[in-house]
Every structure is written in structure tokens, then in C-alpha cells.
Design a protein around this motif. Sequence first.
Motif, PDB file in Angstrom:
ATOM      1  N   ILE A   1      41.082  38.750  73.060  1.00 37.67           N
ATOM      2  CA  ILE A   1      40.042  37.969  73.638  1.00 37.67           C
ATOM      3  C   ILE A   1      38.998  38.513  74.636  1.00 37.67           C
ATOM      4  N   ILE A   2      39.521  39.371  75.521  1.00 38.11           N
ATOM      5  CA  ILE A   2      38.175  39.716  75.734  1.00 38.11           C
ATOM      6  C   ILE A   2      37.254  40.502  75.379  1.00 38.11           C
ATOM      7  N   SER A   3      37.112  41.120  73.985  1.00 41.03           N
ATOM      8  CA  SER A   3      36.592  41.797  73.383  1.00 41.03           C
ATOM      9  C   SER A   3      35.588  40.595  72.452  1.00 41.03           C
ATOM     10  N   GLY A   4      36.401  39.745  72.305  1.00 44.18           N
ATOM     11  CA  GLY A   4      34.865  38.604  71.726  1.00 44.18           C
ATOM     12  C   GLY A   4      34.117  37.768  72.468  1.00 44.18           C
ATOM     13  N   PHE A   5      34.836  38.032  73.744  1.00 42.28           N
ATOM     14  CA  PHE A   5      33.994  37.571  75.276  1.00 42.28           C
ATOM     15  C   PHE A   5      32.411  38.574  74.997  1.00 42.28           C
ATOM     16  N   ILE A   6      32.934  40.084  75.727  1.00 40.04           N
ATOM     17  CA  ILE A   6      32.426  40.944  75.652  1.00 40.04           C
ATOM     18  C   ILE A   6      31.805  41.179  74.794  1.00 40.04           C
ATOM     19  N   ILE A   7      31.786  41.127  73.859  1.00 38.90           N
ATOM     20  CA  ILE A   7      30.459  41.488  72.361  1.00 38.90           C
ATOM     21  C   ILE A   7      29.493  40.716  72.783  1.00 38.90           C
ATOM     22  N   CYS A   8      29.262  39.137  72.562  1.00 37.57           N
ATOM     23  CA  CYS A   8      29.021  37.955  73.400  1.00 37.57           C
ATOM     24  C   CYS A   8      27.865  38.957  74.130  1.00 37.57           C
TER      25      CYS A   8
ATOM     26  N   ASN B   1      23.493  40.030  74.536  1.00 35.17           N
ATOM     27  CA  ASN B   1      22.982  38.502  74.970  1.00 35.17           C
ATOM     28  C   ASN B   1      21.337  38.221  74.761  1.00 35.17           C
ATOM     29  N   LYS B   2      21.155  40.036  74.948  1.00 33.21           N
ATOM     30  CA  LYS B   2      19.315  40.271  75.310  1.00 33.21           C
ATOM     31  C   LYS B   2      19.125  40.726  74.073  1.00 33.21           C
ATOM     32  N   TYR B   3      17.633  40.144  73.389  1.00 29.64           N
ATOM     33  CA  TYR B   3      17.928  40.639  71.923  1.00 29.64           C
ATOM     34  C   TYR B   3      16.903  41.787  72.610  1.00 29.64           C
TER      35      TYR B   3
ATOM     36  N   MET C   1      25.023  39.012  63.924  1.00 29.10           N
ATOM     37  CA  MET C   1      24.108  39.027  64.939  1.00 29.10           C
ATOM     38  C   MET C   1      22.361  39.607  63.913  1.00 29.10           C
ATOM     39  N   LEU C   2      22.860  40.221  62.634  1.00 28.96           N
ATOM     40  CA  LEU C   2      21.282  40.061  62.191  1.00 28.96           C
ATOM     41  C   LEU C   2      21.032  39.026  60.963  1.00 28.96           C
ATOM     42  N   ILE C   3      21.724  38.638  61.280  1.00 25.32           N
ATOM     43  CA  ILE C   3      21.764  36.834  60.112  1.00 25.32           C
ATOM     44  C   ILE C   3      20.632  35.916  61.010  1.00 25.32           C
ATOM     45  N   ASN C   4      21.061  35.616  62.565  1.00 25.26           N
ATOM     46  CA  ASN C   4      20.540  35.500  63.229  1.00 25.26           C
ATOM     47  C   ASN C   4      21.084  35.546  64.590  1.00 25.26           C
ATOM     48  N   HIS C   5      19.700  36.080  65.950  1.00 23.63           N
ATOM     49  CA  HIS C   5      20.705  37.021  67.252  1.00 23.63           C
ATOM     50  C   HIS C   5      21.180  35.287  67.841  1.00 23.63           C
ATOM     51  N   ARG C   6      20.347  34.940  67.762  1.00 28.22           N
ATOM     52  CA  ARG C   6      20.289  33.360  69.295  1.00 28.22           C
ATOM     53  C   ARG C   6      21.952  32.592  68.447  1.00 28.22           C
ATOM     54  N   SER C   7      22.180  32.959  67.276  1.00 30.89           N
ATOM     55  CA  SER C   7      22.832  32.013  67.159  1.00 30.89           C
ATOM     56  C   SER C   7      24.931  32.456  66.211  1.00 30.89           C
ATOM     57  N   ARG C   8      24.770  34.469  66.620  1.00 32.93           N
ATOM     58  CA  ARG C   8      25.154  34.680  66.397  1.00 32.93           C
ATOM     59  C   ARG C   8      26.948  34.874  66.358  1.00 32.93           C
ATOM     60  N   ALA C   9      27.416  34.025  67.751  1.00 34.20           N
ATOM     61  CA  ALA C   9      28.637  34.120  67.810  1.00 34.20           C
ATOM     62  C   ALA C   9      29.226  32.422  66.917  1.00 34.20           C
ATOM     63  N   VAL C  10      28.247  31.623  66.565  1.00 31.54           N
ATOM     64  CA  VAL C  10      28.662  30.448  65.379  1.00 31.54           C
ATOM     65  C   VAL C  10      28.606  31.213  64.361  1.00 31.54           C
ATOM     66  N   ILE C  11      27.614  31.773  63.984  1.00 26.81           N
ATOM     67  CA  ILE C  11      28.503  32.828  62.388  1.00 26.81           C
ATOM     68  C   ILE C  11      29.380  33.621  62.779  1.00 26.81           C
TER      69      ILE C  11
ATOM     70  N   ILE D   1      35.120  34.091  71.891  1.00 26.07           N
ATOM     71  CA  ILE D   1      33.845  33.942  71.837  1.00 26.07           C
ATOM     72  C   ILE D   1      33.573  32.513  71.842  1.00 26.07           C
ATOM     73  N   ILE D   2      34.666  31.202  72.146  1.00 27.93           N
ATOM     74  CA  ILE D   2      34.378  30.159  72.733  1.00 27.93           C
ATOM     75  C   ILE D   2      34.837  29.937  73.902  1.00 27.93           C
ATOM     76  N   ILE D   3      35.079  30.919  75.009  1.00 24.36           N
ATOM     77  CA  ILE D   3      35.116  31.067  76.166  1.00 24.36           C
ATOM     78  C   ILE D   3      33.824  31.871  76.541  1.00 24.36           C
ATOM     79  N   TYR D   4      33.334  32.464  76.321  1.00 26.87           N
ATOM     80  CA  TYR D   4      31.936  32.766  76.182  1.00 26.87           C
ATOM     81  C   TYR D   4      30.680  31.782  76.412  1.00 26.87           C
ATOM     82  N   LYS D   5      30.971  30.936  75.354  1.00 22.51           N
ATOM     83  CA  LYS D   5      29.853  29.886  74.257  1.00 22.51           C
ATOM     84  C   LYS D   5      30.111  28.281  76.320  1.00 22.51           C
ATOM     85  N   ILE D   6      31.691  28.842  76.467  1.00 26.71           N
ATOM     86  CA  ILE D   6      32.336  27.662  77.392  1.00 26.71           C
ATOM     87  C   ILE D   6      31.599  27.496  79.166  1.00 26.71           C
TER      88      ILE D   6
END
Length: 371
Positions: free
Chosen positions: A53-60, A64-66, A149-159, A214-219
Motif C-alpha cells: 500500500i505504501i508503494s502505491g502511495f509513494i510511487i504516485c 508527481n512532478k513531470y 505514466m508514459l501514456i499520460n503523466h497527469r492521469s498516471r494513477a487512474v490509468i 494509489i486511491i489513498i494518494y488521490k484522497i
Amino acid sequence: MSKINSIHYLRGTAAVLVVLYHLRGTLNDVYSQKDLGDLLFSFGAFGVDLFFIISGFIICFATNKYEANLGVNYIVRRIFRIYPLLIAGVTFYYIFVFESADLGFYLRSLIPLGHNISEGSPFFGYNMLTPAWTLTYEILFYFIFLIAMLINHRSRAVICVVMLVCLVFGIQYSQTGTVTMQGYNKNSFFEGSMLHAPLTILASPMFIDFIYGIIIYKIASLRIFDKSTTLNKFVYPLCVLLFGMSALMILSCQVYGHGPLIWGIWSAWLVLSLVMMERISRFKEIPIMNFFGDISYSLYLTHVIIIDAYHRNPDIFTLFQSTNGITKLMFLFFTSVFVAYVCHEIIEKKSIALGKYVINKINSKITKSIF
């Protein structure tokens, strides 16, 4: 913000609890309470789900910065973060501790892949260096996140979430006609094919733990918490209550086992509550927690070398073989911490610095080629 203290502290706590879980046997059959070790530390393995869970959060958070050359930089950072210590740990274990000359198992462990994928999720036959079974999931998750991330950096979490859901449940359904959220299952697909390992592993529900992160990061990223003090006054005590309830469920072993429906979901509530509490009110620096957060990867990966060396090579530890109970536990724990600290300083820090050097070299060459 370069570091989120709550996440850093949780990472250190998770590593310590995994070590104590593996040392629980030193307290069993010693005192009047025969299963003392199990009573105190049998919940400690939940640290694995917490790590995911921490990995999902931290990687987002970390992406964050492109930046220019995003894909190359990301790959180099992940490789130099994970593999130097993994290679050193597996190699040392194979040469000095492992009781077999199974070269194939050694090479699989370096990839890393479990010994027998057909044994099913979540362990897939384990790694030679036992705790490294989790790195198989970590590395595949990093690869999927890279694609997102390569598909779309801004929407990387959702993708990434969509990709993981499609892979886990799509592979399961296409092969069995059903889906499961159970971390423990015997699914084994495409046996005898090169697709056997990747698709069988990718179908494991353990990947849902990363989605939680990832969801926790978005919240936690929602700007409403920056603007509404009224909302924060309501959210903070709610998070304190949620943290207490989650910790109680895990510590009391009311839930037990790996997977998104067991330790995963309660670890997610634990992470969400602490992250939100820090989001509202910054956590203070705690040196001892920082220390264990810093060495968490080394401690997690190398402690089993100390434990197994102790039990398999009694001549080396002659002075300590007669000790039992808390004395043995403390000896093995602090020896593991010391070794982890040395590995962190000598291997982790230097490999991360080398990774930064490689990134700078690559980026400078690309810049020169452009101009």
C-alpha cells in the motif's frame, strides 16, 4: 514536501514487525505461556500488505512532478534502488547460508521469481531470500505504473488502477470464468508456456493492495483539505478513531492473512488515517522512527540472513546458542538492525547516489545531442 513522516514511520514499523514475526519462535515453549511469541507477534506479517500500500502511495507521490526523460529516469531510479541490495543479499545467502547448490533457484531469485509459480498466490514458491518474494510484485507494479505514466503523466494513477484491475480480473476470468479477491489461491495459467509466470503472477489479487495506496494518494491530494478548516476539524478525530480501530483489528488478529480483503483493507485504513492526520496537522520528527524508516528496505531484506545463519551455522554463534527467550530475540533483532544499518550505508546509499550520477550523465548527453 520531500518526505511524508507518517509514511516513513509506517515503513519502518512494517519492517520491524516483519522481523519480529520471523523471530516469534524464539519466545515459544520457553515461558509458562507456551505460545508467547505467537501471541505477541503473529500479526507482524501484515507489514507486507502495508508495504504494498505504501508503494502505491509513494510511487504516485515521487512522480508527481513531470520531468524530461521521465521514463529513463524512472527506470534507472527503480533499478538502483532495488537491485544492488537484492543481488548482494541473494548472493550472500546462496554462498554462505543456503544448504543447496541449486544454481537455477539462485538465478530465479535474482530476477526475482519464486521457486515454483504453480504453487499459487501469494508466494509462488518463495524466493531463496524468503522476504524477497514481495519484490516480484513490486517490480511488476513499477513496470505497469511506468506504462501508465508514459501514456499520460497527469492521469498516471487512474490509468494504472484501470490496468491493474483489467489484468488481475481479466486474466482470471478469461481462464476460469470466475474472479477472486483472495490473496491465497492456486491459480496457475499457461503452464509450459513463457506466459506462465508473468500472467499467473499478474492475476494475483495482491496487486489490489497497490491500488489501495494509489486511491489513498488521490484522497490525500484533494485541495479541499487546504481550504476547509471546518471539514478538517471533523476529519481529524474521525481519522484518529479509524486508526485506533484498524490497529486494534490487526493487533488482536481479528483479521489474519495476506490479501486485499484481509490485512490489505485494514492496512489501507491505517495508512489513510495517518496520512490524513498528517495532512491536517504536520507530524513531528521522531529520530528513532526516522532511523527505522531509513533502513526499512535493508532490514526487511537482510534480517532473514541473520536468523537463518544463526540456526544453520551454530558453530559461528557458539556463545549465544544456549540463550533462549527474550535474550535470543533481542540478540537476533539488534544484530539484524546493525547489519541492516551497514547495508543501508554501504549498499543502499551508494547505489542510490550512483543511480543519480547515471541519470545526470544520461540527461546531460541528451541535452548536448539536442543543442
